[in-house]
Design a protein around this motif. Structure first.
Motif, PDB file in Angstrom:
ATOM      1  N   THR A 184       0.854  -1.184   0.000  1.00 53.88           N
ATOM      2  CA  THR A 184       0.000   0.000   0.000  1.00 53.88           C
ATOM      3  C   THR A 184       0.890   1.235   0.000  1.00 53.88           C
ATOM      4  O   THR A 184       2.097   1.152   0.264  1.00 53.88           O
ATOM      5  N   TYR A 185       0.270   2.390  -0.258  1.00 55.37           N
ATOM      6  CA  TYR A 185       1.032   3.633  -0.294  1.00 55.37           C
ATOM      7  C   TYR A 185       1.654   3.957   1.059  1.00 55.37           C
ATOM      8  O   TYR A 185       2.774   4.445   1.124  1.00 55.37           O
ATOM      9  N   SER A 186       0.945   3.657   2.136  1.00 55.32           N
ATOM     10  CA  SER A 186       1.509   3.943   3.461  1.00 55.32           C
ATOM     11  C   SER A 186       2.702   3.032   3.770  1.00 55.32           C
ATOM     12  O   SER A 186       3.568   3.386   4.556  1.00 55.32           O
ATOM     13  N   GLN A 187       2.762   1.869   3.137  1.00 52.43           N
ATOM     14  CA  GLN A 187       3.911   0.976   3.316  1.00 52.43           C
ATOM     15  C   GLN A 187       5.079   1.375   2.414  1.00 52.43           C
ATOM     16  O   GLN A 187       6.235   1.170   2.763  1.00 52.43           O
ATOM     17  N   MET A 188       4.760   1.899   1.225  1.00 54.70           N
ATOM     18  CA  MET A 188       5.795   2.235   0.246  1.00 54.70           C
ATOM     19  C   MET A 188       5.280   3.355  -0.650  1.00 54.70           C
ATOM     20  O   MET A 188       4.483   3.103  -1.554  1.00 54.70           O
ATOM     21  N   ASP A 189       5.736   4.585  -0.393  1.00 57.68           N
ATOM     22  CA  ASP A 189       5.294   5.697  -1.236  1.00 57.68           C
ATOM     23  C   ASP A 189       6.074   5.694  -2.552  1.00 57.68           C
ATOM     24  O   ASP A 189       6.865   4.790  -2.823  1.00 57.68           O
ATOM     25  N   ASP A 232       4.215   2.912 -10.470  1.00 54.82           N
ATOM     26  CA  ASP A 232       4.423   3.832  -9.361  1.00 54.82           C
ATOM     27  C   ASP A 232       3.618   3.392  -8.150  1.00 54.82           C
ATOM     28  O   ASP A 232       2.908   2.392  -8.188  1.00 54.82           O
ATOM     29  N   SER A 233       3.754   4.139  -7.089  1.00 49.14           N
ATOM     30  CA  SER A 233       2.940   3.932  -5.897  1.00 49.14           C
ATOM     31  C   SER A 233       2.217   5.230  -5.607  1.00 49.14           C
ATOM     32  O   SER A 233       2.839   6.293  -5.541  1.00 49.14           O
ATOM     33  N   THR A 234       0.916   5.133  -5.467  1.00 47.20           N
ATOM     34  CA  THR A 234       0.121   6.336  -5.238  1.00 47.20           C
ATOM     35  C   THR A 234      -1.123   5.991  -4.431  1.00 47.20           C
ATOM     36  O   THR A 234      -1.517   4.838  -4.338  1.00 47.20           O
ATOM     37  N   ARG A 235      -1.721   7.026  -3.859  1.00 53.47           N
ATOM     38  CA  ARG A 235      -3.030   6.904  -3.213  1.00 53.47           C
ATOM     39  C   ARG A 235      -3.944   7.857  -3.961  1.00 53.47           C
ATOM     40  O   ARG A 235      -3.721   9.060  -3.960  1.00 53.47           O
ATOM     41  N   GLY A 295      -9.140   4.954  -7.008  1.00 50.56           N
ATOM     42  CA  GLY A 295      -9.333   3.970  -5.954  1.00 50.56           C
ATOM     43  C   GLY A 295      -8.080   3.163  -5.646  1.00 50.56           C
ATOM     44  O   GLY A 295      -8.098   2.259  -4.823  1.00 50.56           O
ATOM     45  N   ARG A 296      -6.984   3.491  -6.307  1.00 50.03           N
ATOM     46  CA  ARG A 296      -5.738   2.745  -6.067  1.00 50.03           C
ATOM     47  C   ARG A 296      -5.059   3.257  -4.815  1.00 50.03           C
ATOM     48  O   ARG A 296      -4.977   4.451  -4.574  1.00 50.03           O
ATOM     49  N   ASP A 297      -4.536   2.334  -4.029  1.00 48.82           N
ATOM     50  CA  ASP A 297      -3.773   2.667  -2.833  1.00 48.82           C
ATOM     51  C   ASP A 297      -2.536   1.782  -2.808  1.00 48.82           C
ATOM     52  O   ASP A 297      -2.544   0.704  -2.251  1.00 48.82           O
ATOM     53  N   GLY A 298      -1.474   2.237  -3.471  1.00 50.59           N
ATOM     54  CA  GLY A 298      -0.231   1.475  -3.472  1.00 50.59           C
ATOM     55  C   GLY A 298       0.356   1.330  -4.859  1.00 50.59           C
ATOM     56  O   GLY A 298       0.054   2.094  -5.779  1.00 50.59           O
ATOM     57  N   VAL A 299       1.190   0.317  -5.008  1.00 47.30           N
ATOM     58  CA  VAL A 299       1.922   0.093  -6.254  1.00 47.30           C
ATOM     59  C   VAL A 299       0.967  -0.411  -7.332  1.00 47.30           C
ATOM     60  O   VAL A 299       0.123  -1.271  -7.087  1.00 47.30           O
TER      61      VAL A 299
END
Length: 184
Positions: A20-25, A116-119, A124-128
C-alpha cells in the motif's frame, strides 16, 4: 551496469502489488526497485532520497520535459524516472533553486506505461500499480542505469499489465468473499 530495461522489468513484477502507499510511497518504490536489482551508491549504500524533489535534483545524467526527452532520444527511455512537476511550490518543500516542485515520481516501463505507488481517490488505487504516462511532465535518466538498449524494447507491456491488474482485482474480490464466508 544494469540497464533501464532490467530496472523497468523488475518494477513490473507482481511482487510489488502487495504494498500500500503507506507501506511504500512513490520514492520508496523507486528506491526498492533499485535495491532489488543491486543498484547502490559508489560507497555501497542504498539510495535514500528525501522525496521526489531530491530525486529530480540528484544523480541524473539528463533531465528535462517529456517533449525534450523525445526530441533528444526519440523516445522516453525505458527505466527513466518520470515526474509530475509543478512550476510553483518548491520553497514550501525546502528548495529555492528555480527547478520547481516534483510532487510524484514513477518508473517509465515503455508503451505509455508508468509503474508507481500512489493513493488516489479518483482511481481507488492505494499502493503500487500501473498508469498511463499522461500527466507526467518531467524525466530524468538516472546515472546508475544504462539506457542504450531501451530503444529496441517494444514488448506489449500494456497487455501484460492489464492481465496482471485483472488477476489482482479478482484476488481482492475473492479475498472479500472468503472473509464473508468465514465470518458467517
Amino acid at each position: 551496469m544494469k540497464t533501464g530495461l532490467e530496472f523497468a522489468e523488475c518494477a513490473l513484477l507482481p511482487k510489488w502489488d502487495k504494498f500500500t502507499y503507506s507501506q511504500m510511497d512513490c520514492q520508496a518504490f523507486v528506491e526498492a526497485v533499485l535495491k532489488d536489482i543491486g543498484i547502490r551508491k559508489e560507497n555501497g549504500t542504498v539510495y535514500d532520497w528525501k522525496g521526489s524533489n531530491s530525486m529530480y535534483r540528484n544523480y541524473y545524467s539528463w533531465r528535462g520535459t517529456i517533449d525534450e526527452c523525445i526530441n533528444k532520444f526519440g523516445i522516453v527511455p525505458v527505466g527513466a524516472f518520470v515526474y509530475i512537476w509543478k512550476e510553483t511550490g518548491e520553497q514550501e518543500v525546502g528548495y529555492n533553486d528555480g527547478l520547481g516542485n516534483c510532487t510524484h515520481v514513477g518508473i517509465y516501463c515503455g508503451n505509455d506505461i508508468v509503474r508507481d505507488s500512489t493513493r488516489s481517490t479518483k482511481t481507488g488505487r492505494d499502493g503500487v500499480g500501473t498508469r498511463s504516462l499522461k500527466g507526467f511532465n518531467r524525466v530524468t535518466l538516472f546515472t546508475g542505469l544504462d539506457y542504450s538498449v531501451t530503444n529496441s524494447y517494444n514488448a506489449s507491456i500494456e497487455k501484460v499489465m492489464a492481465v496482471i491488474d485483472n488477476i489482482h482485482n479478482q484476488l481482492i474480490e475473492l479475498e472479500g468473499t472468503l472473509n464473508e464466508l468465514f465470518r458467517g
